[in-house]
Design a protein around this motif. Structure first.
Motif, short mmCIF file in Angstrom:
data_model
loop_
_atom_site.label_atom_id
_atom_site.label_comp_id
_atom_site.label_asym_id
_atom_site.label_seq_id
_atom_site.Cartn_x
_atom_site.Cartn_y
_atom_site.Cartn_z
N ASN A 67 0.80 -1.23 0.00
CA ASN A 67 0.00 0.00 0.00
C ASN A 67 0.84 1.28 0.00
OD1 ASN A 67 -2.39 -1.46 0.03
ND2 ASN A 67 -2.35 -1.67 2.27
N ALA A 68 2.12 1.17 0.27
CA ALA A 68 2.99 2.37 0.30
C ALA A 68 3.17 2.90 -1.12
CB ALA A 68 4.34 2.02 0.89
N ASN A 69 3.21 4.24 -1.25
CA ASN A 69 3.38 4.80 -2.59
C ASN A 69 4.85 4.73 -3.03
OD1 ASN A 69 4.78 7.15 -1.66
ND2 ASN A 69 2.84 8.13 -1.18
N GLU A 70 5.06 4.92 -4.36
CA GLU A 70 6.40 4.79 -4.94
C GLU A 70 7.41 5.74 -4.29
OE1 GLU A 70 3.80 4.34 -6.83
OE2 GLU A 70 4.22 2.54 -8.03
N LYS A 71 6.91 6.95 -3.95
CA LYS A 71 7.83 7.96 -3.40
C LYS A 71 8.39 7.50 -2.05
CE LYS A 71 8.31 12.92 -3.08
NZ LYS A 71 8.20 13.66 -1.84
N ASP A 72 7.52 6.96 -1.20
CA ASP A 72 7.98 6.49 0.12
C ASP A 72 8.93 5.30 -0.01
OD1 ASP A 72 6.51 8.43 1.37
OD2 ASP A 72 4.79 7.15 1.79
N VAL A 73 8.62 4.40 -0.93
CA VAL A 73 9.49 3.24 -1.16
C VAL A 73 10.85 3.72 -1.68
CG1 VAL A 73 9.81 1.09 -2.45
CG2 VAL A 73 7.55 1.69 -1.58
N ALA A 74 10.83 4.69 -2.62
CA ALA A 74 12.08 5.22 -3.18
C ALA A 74 12.91 5.93 -2.12
CB ALA A 74 11.77 6.19 -4.33
N ASN A 75 12.22 6.62 -1.20
CA ASN A 75 12.92 7.34 -0.13
C ASN A 75 13.65 6.36 0.79
OD1 ASN A 75 12.73 8.53 2.90
ND2 ASN A 75 13.11 10.15 1.42
N LEU A 76 12.97 5.27 1.15
CA LEU A 76 13.60 4.24 1.98
C LEU A 76 14.74 3.57 1.21
CD1 LEU A 76 13.76 2.45 4.54
CD2 LEU A 76 12.07 0.95 3.46
N ALA A 77 14.49 3.30 -0.07
CA ALA A 77 15.49 2.61 -0.90
C ALA A 77 16.76 3.43 -1.04
CB ALA A 77 14.91 2.31 -2.28
N PHE A 78 16.61 4.76 -1.15
CA PHE A 78 17.82 5.57 -1.32
C PHE A 78 18.70 5.50 -0.08
CE2 PHE A 78 17.18 9.60 1.03
CZ PHE A 78 18.51 9.98 1.18
N LYS A 79 18.08 5.43 1.11
CA LYS A 79 18.86 5.30 2.35
C LYS A 79 19.60 3.95 2.35
CE LYS A 79 15.61 7.93 5.20
NZ LYS A 79 14.50 7.79 6.13
N GLU A 80 18.88 2.92 1.92
CA GLU A 80 19.46 1.57 1.92
C GLU A 80 20.53 1.43 0.83
OE1 GLU A 80 18.32 -0.88 4.03
OE2 GLU A 80 16.80 0.40 4.94
N LEU A 81 20.36 2.18 -0.26
CA LEU A 81 21.27 2.03 -1.41
C LEU A 81 22.69 2.45 -1.06
CD1 LEU A 81 21.30 1.17 -4.39
CD2 LEU A 81 20.90 3.56 -5.01
N ALA A 82 22.82 3.57 -0.35
CA ALA A 82 24.15 4.04 0.04
C ALA A 82 24.85 2.99 0.89
CB ALA A 82 24.04 5.35 0.81
N ILE A 83 24.08 2.30 1.75
CA ILE A 83 24.66 1.26 2.61
C ILE A 83 24.98 0.01 1.78
CG2 ILE A 83 24.18 -0.26 4.59
CD1 ILE A 83 22.36 2.26 5.54
N ALA A 84 24.11 -0.30 0.81
CA ALA A 84 24.37 -1.46 -0.07
C ALA A 84 25.67 -1.26 -0.85
CB ALA A 84 23.20 -1.66 -1.03
N PHE A 85 25.87 -0.03 -1.36
CA PHE A 85 27.12 0.28 -2.06
C PHE A 85 28.28 0.23 -1.07
CE2 PHE A 85 24.65 1.87 -5.66
CZ PHE A 85 25.48 1.58 -6.73
N GLY A 86 28.06 0.76 0.12
CA GLY A 86 29.10 0.74 1.16
C GLY A 86 29.57 -0.67 1.46
N LYS A 87 28.61 -1.60 1.59
CA LYS A 87 28.96 -2.99 1.91
C LYS A 87 29.77 -3.63 0.78
CE LYS A 87 24.69 -4.26 3.20
NZ LYS A 87 23.52 -4.87 3.85
N LYS A 88 29.38 -3.32 -0.47
CA LYS A 88 30.11 -3.85 -1.63
C LYS A 88 31.53 -3.28 -1.66
CE LYS A 88 28.71 -5.76 -5.09
NZ LYS A 88 28.82 -7.18 -5.51
#
Length: 331
Positions: A67-88
């Motif tokens: 039920n979450a809209n794309e914007k909220d999902v994208a906002n959470l994803a961007f926070k996670e993305l920096a960490i995903a790149f960091g881990k790599k």
């Protein structure tokens, strides 16, 4: 066989890769790596990193629900993305990665502390120790106060968008692990303001880092100096000996391809002999010195605005990609 400039630089300075591109890191094998919103945005658009982006988006959708809209999902994803790149990145470099707090929180101490703790919690969860992560925070007064809190909790910080001595002194007094003075952006401002070109030791960015480095070593601060944002290898040569330097893959390549002598320009023992006046930087002094420094005022604001715009662009790209993924899944 004589050593190239990069090999010589590594003998006196820790070399850090200023990129989100893992292939470049594998090529140059830096000790540490640092990213920012603009670099993460650029890397996330490269085809080879699409699986990381897609995986992060799918995890964010799962976490927030259908039920979450794309914007909220994208906002959470961007926070996670920096960490995903960091881990790599940490699978490639032996040292540390810098992960940035949302630049839109730069004037909010409490929110900066909260997000920094969240980032560290994600790395903790992945089994990555705090000694391998630096939290990047803009060098506003509010950011510096956040660092004071975080460093006492054992969360190590990298002060970014740093242009003036007042920012550097306040960051060191707050106990910041590392600062990143922006050499090239300082040069850009002076070239535009004066219409002059600057070479070698006359470069205002070089002079700024030299002043900060000498101040720190004279007064025995533990905070280390990592020159950043270079426009040419001439700037790098002028501050050889800085504790660390974060350098783009293009300039790393240029240093590796260049022969010649690289004399040490910054030296802690020499700095201790210099006649330097100690400055106490409290809130009022910081505000006054910042207002009097047109370059620092302009570049700090411009840097925060630029990183904020990059984040918004990234969120837009992630929302678009999420729509594409879900359209494919629905077929």
């Amino acid at each position: 066989m004589s050593k190239n400039l990069l090999e010589q630089l590594r003998e006196m300075t820790v070399v850090v890769a200023d990129t989100g591109d893992m292939e470049a890191m594998e090529k140059f094998r830096p000790q540490d790596a640092t990213t920012n919103p603009s670099l993460i945005t650029a890397a996330s658009q490269m085809p080879q990193y699409q699986p990381i982006v897609d995986s992060v988006l799918q995890d964010a959708r799962k976490e927030l629900g259908d039920n979450a809209n794309e914007k909220d999902v994208a906002n959470l994803a961007f926070k996670e993305l920096a960490i995903a790149f960091g881990k790599k990145i940490l699978q490639i470099v032996p040292g540390r990665v810098s992960t940035e707090v949302d630049a839109r929180l730069s004037y909010n101490t409490e929110a900066t502390v909260t997000v920094a703790r969240e980032i560290i919690a994600q790395y903790d969860k992945a089994g990555i120790g705090r000694d391998r992560v630096l939290i990047k925070i803009a060098s506003t007064w509010e950011g510096i106060k956040a660092v004071e809190i975080l460093e006492k909790e054992g969360i190590h910080c990298n002060m970014t968008l740093l242009f003036g001595l007042h920012q550097a002194i306040a960051a060191a007094e707050a106990g910041a692990t590392l600062i990143s003075p922006f050499v090239g952006r300082i040069l850009d401002w002076y070239k535009k303001d004066t219409g002059k070109d600057y070479q070698g030791a006359e470069d205002p960015g070089v002079q700024s880092v030299t002043t900060i480095y000498n101040y720190y070593k004279k007064f025995g601060y533990k905070t280390v100096v990592m020159g950043a944002s270079f426009r040419n290898i001439g700037e790098i040569k002028e501050i050889a000996g800085s504790d660390l330097l974060t350098i783009s893959p293009q300039l790393l390549g240029e240093l590796a391809d260049t022969q010649g002598d690289l004399p040490r320009k910054l030296d802690p023992e020499k700095a201790k002999t210099l006649d330097i006046q100690k400055i106490t930087v409290d809130h009022d002094t910081f505000v006054k010195m910042h207002a009097e420094d047109r370059m620092a005022t302009d570049k700090l604001k411009e840097g925060i605005d630029g990183f904020s715009a990059a984040l918004e662009k990234l969120e837009g790209l992630l929302a678009k990609r999420l729509t594409e993924l879900e359209a494919v899944a629905a077929k």
